[in-house]
Design a protein around this motif. Structure first.
Motif, PDB file in Angstrom:
ATOM      1  N   GLY A 113      15.154 -12.368   1.966  1.00 14.78           N
ATOM      2  CA  GLY A 113      15.258 -13.647   1.729  1.00 14.78           C
ATOM      3  C   GLY A 113      15.491 -14.544   2.565  1.00 14.78           C
ATOM      4  N   PHE A 114      16.460 -14.264   3.562  1.00 13.08           N
ATOM      5  CA  PHE A 114      16.761 -15.119   4.748  1.00 13.08           C
ATOM      6  C   PHE A 114      15.452 -15.400   5.652  1.00 13.08           C
ATOM      7  N   VAL A 115      14.859 -13.935   6.021  1.00 19.51           N
ATOM      8  CA  VAL A 115      13.850 -14.099   6.946  1.00 19.51           C
ATOM      9  C   VAL A 115      12.767 -14.674   6.410  1.00 19.51           C
ATOM     10  N   GLY A 116      12.320 -14.687   5.066  1.00 20.52           N
ATOM     11  CA  GLY A 116      11.380 -15.269   4.160  1.00 20.52           C
ATOM     12  C   GLY A 116      11.524 -16.806   4.405  1.00 20.52           C
ATOM     13  N   ALA A 117      12.622 -17.177   4.187  1.00 16.56           N
ATOM     14  CA  ALA A 117      13.075 -18.756   3.993  1.00 16.56           C
ATOM     15  C   ALA A 117      12.780 -19.051   5.472  1.00 16.56           C
ATOM     16  N   GLY A 118      12.974 -18.298   6.667  1.00 15.91           N
ATOM     17  CA  GLY A 118      12.789 -18.950   8.063  1.00 15.91           C
ATOM     18  C   GLY A 118      11.464 -19.089   8.243  1.00 15.91           C
ATOM     19  N   LEU A 119      10.501 -18.021   7.715  1.00 18.01           N
ATOM     20  CA  LEU A 119       9.043 -18.180   7.918  1.00 18.01           C
ATOM     21  C   LEU A 119       8.455 -19.348   7.130  1.00 18.01           C
ATOM     22  N   VAL A 120       9.039 -19.743   5.871  1.00 18.43           N
ATOM     23  CA  VAL A 120       8.576 -21.004   5.150  1.00 18.43           C
ATOM     24  C   VAL A 120       9.073 -22.293   6.090  1.00 18.43           C
ATOM     25  N   PHE A 121      10.171 -22.130   6.409  1.00 16.95           N
ATOM     26  CA  PHE A 121      10.577 -23.217   7.323  1.00 16.95           C
ATOM     27  C   PHE A 121       9.600 -23.341   8.676  1.00 16.95           C
ATOM     28  N   ALA A 122       9.468 -22.287   9.355  1.00 11.01           N
ATOM     29  CA  ALA A 122       8.434 -22.329  10.632  1.00 11.01           C
ATOM     30  C   ALA A 122       7.315 -22.623  10.253  1.00 11.01           C
ATOM     31  N   GLY A 123       6.690 -22.566   9.005  1.00  5.18           N
ATOM     32  CA  GLY A 123       5.302 -22.558   8.771  1.00  5.18           C
ATOM     33  C   GLY A 123       5.266 -24.271   8.557  1.00  5.18           C
ATOM     34  N   SER A 124       6.281 -24.686   7.899  1.00  4.24           N
ATOM     35  CA  SER A 124       6.252 -26.253   7.417  1.00  4.24           C
ATOM     36  C   SER A 124       6.753 -27.272   8.580  1.00  4.24           C
ATOM     37  N   GLU A 175      -9.454 -11.916  34.923  1.00  3.25           N
ATOM     38  CA  GLU A 175      -8.057 -11.099  35.366  1.00  3.25           C
ATOM     39  C   GLU A 175      -7.248 -10.846  34.242  1.00  3.25           C
ATOM     40  N   SER A 176      -6.835  -9.516  33.981  1.00  2.00           N
ATOM     41  CA  SER A 176      -5.786  -9.575  33.119  1.00  2.00           C
ATOM     42  C   SER A 176      -4.689  -8.754  33.569  1.00  2.00           C
ATOM     43  N   THR A 177      -3.515  -8.899  32.734  1.00  2.00           N
ATOM     44  CA  THR A 177      -2.222  -8.071  33.264  1.00  2.00           C
ATOM     45  C   THR A 177      -1.998  -6.995  32.216  1.00  2.00           C
ATOM     46  N   ARG A 178      -2.114  -5.772  32.652  1.00  2.00           N
ATOM     47  CA  ARG A 178      -1.968  -4.761  31.780  1.00  2.00           C
ATOM     48  C   ARG A 178      -0.305  -4.617  31.189  1.00  2.00           C
ATOM     49  N   GLY A 179       0.633  -5.008  31.915  1.00  2.00           N
ATOM     50  CA  GLY A 179       1.902  -4.827  31.608  1.00  2.00           C
ATOM     51  C   GLY A 179       2.619  -6.016  30.948  1.00  2.00           C
ATOM     52  N   ALA A 180       1.673  -6.898  30.885  1.00  2.70           N
ATOM     53  CA  ALA A 180       2.521  -8.319  30.191  1.00  2.70           C
ATOM     54  C   ALA A 180       2.863  -7.979  28.874  1.00  2.70           C
ATOM     55  N   PRO A 181       4.018  -8.462  28.436  1.00  2.15           N
ATOM     56  CA  PRO A 181       4.451  -8.422  27.073  1.00  2.15           C
ATOM     57  C   PRO A 181       3.580  -9.106  26.026  1.00  2.15           C
ATOM     58  N   LEU A 182       3.889  -8.771  24.905  1.00  2.00           N
ATOM     59  CA  LEU A 182       3.086  -8.971  23.700  1.00  2.00           C
ATOM     60  C   LEU A 182       3.130 -10.700  23.643  1.00  2.00           C
ATOM     61  N   PRO A 183       2.254 -11.256  23.161  1.00  2.00           N
ATOM     62  CA  PRO A 183       2.527 -12.741  22.849  1.00  2.00           C
ATOM     63  C   PRO A 183       3.626 -12.918  21.669  1.00  2.00           C
ATOM     64  N   VAL A 184       4.303 -14.036  22.015  1.00  2.00           N
ATOM     65  CA  VAL A 184       5.396 -14.391  21.133  1.00  2.00           C
ATOM     66  C   VAL A 184       5.169 -14.396  19.839  1.00  2.00           C
ATOM     67  N   ILE A 185       4.162 -14.864  19.332  1.00  2.00           N
ATOM     68  CA  ILE A 185       3.899 -14.851  17.813  1.00  2.00           C
ATOM     69  C   ILE A 185       3.771 -13.510  17.079  1.00  2.00           C
ATOM     70  N   ARG A 186       3.386 -12.292  18.047  1.00  2.00           N
ATOM     71  CA  ARG A 186       3.195 -10.865  17.619  1.00  2.00           C
ATOM     72  C   ARG A 186       4.486 -10.533  17.523  1.00  2.00           C
ATOM     73  N   GLN A 187       5.294 -10.810  18.618  1.00  2.00           N
ATOM     74  CA  GLN A 187       6.677 -10.478  18.729  1.00  2.00           C
ATOM     75  C   GLN A 187       7.499 -10.933  17.476  1.00  2.00           C
ATOM     76  N   VAL A 188       7.270 -11.977  16.950  1.00  2.00           N
ATOM     77  CA  VAL A 188       7.906 -12.618  15.818  1.00  2.00           C
ATOM     78  C   VAL A 188       7.507 -11.962  14.570  1.00  2.00           C
ATOM     79  N   GLN A 189       6.301 -11.597  14.234  1.00  2.00           N
ATOM     80  CA  GLN A 189       5.777 -10.895  13.287  1.00  2.00           C
ATOM     81  C   GLN A 189       6.119  -9.466  13.135  1.00  2.00           C
ATOM     82  N   ILE A 190       6.448  -8.818  14.335  1.00  2.00           N
ATOM     83  CA  ILE A 190       7.054  -7.351  14.275  1.00  2.00           C
ATOM     84  C   ILE A 190       8.510  -7.400  13.806  1.00  2.00           C
ATOM     85  N   VAL A 191       9.247  -8.611  14.557  1.00  2.00           N
ATOM     86  CA  VAL A 191      10.630  -8.616  14.216  1.00  2.00           C
ATOM     87  C   VAL A 191      10.807  -8.918  12.758  1.00  2.00           C
TER      88      VAL A 191
END
Length: 88
Positions: free
Chosen positions: A60-71, A20-36
């Motif tokens: 720079g702020f976004v990059g620092a946030g990604l480093v923090f999230a990964g760490s 079963e799959s839902t065609r209208g489901a939103p993108l996974p959050v990780i992909r939303q984060v990558q897009i934003v």
């Protein structure tokens, strides 16, 4: 009912079992984060080049946030995106 899928969903589909799959489901959050995050970095870079170098701080702020999230494993942007109505 719960199944332990040896081989994952691909093996399940190859076995011809129903999926079963839902065609209208939103993108996974990780992909939303990558897009934003990617959009903010591009916007900060373009605005920094064309308008004012101060906009580079956005990238720079976004990059620092990604480093923090990964760490740490905690992503503030994902937490914010999860509060949107279509992610509940």
């Amino acid at each position: 009912e719960v199944y332990n899928l040896e081989g994952g969903i691909s093996a399940w589909k190859q076995a011809g079992l129903p999926v079963e799959s839902t065609r209208g489901a939103p993108l996974p959050v990780i992909r939303q984060v990558q897009i934003v995050a990617g959009s903010l970095v591009v916007a900060g870079t373009v605005l920094g080049a064309l308008v004012s170098p101060w906009f580079l701080l956005l990238s720079g702020f976004v990059g620092a946030g990604l480093v923090f999230a990964g760490s740490t494993g905690h992503c503030g942007m994902a937490a914010l995106l999860m509060k949107l109505p279509y992610n509940r």
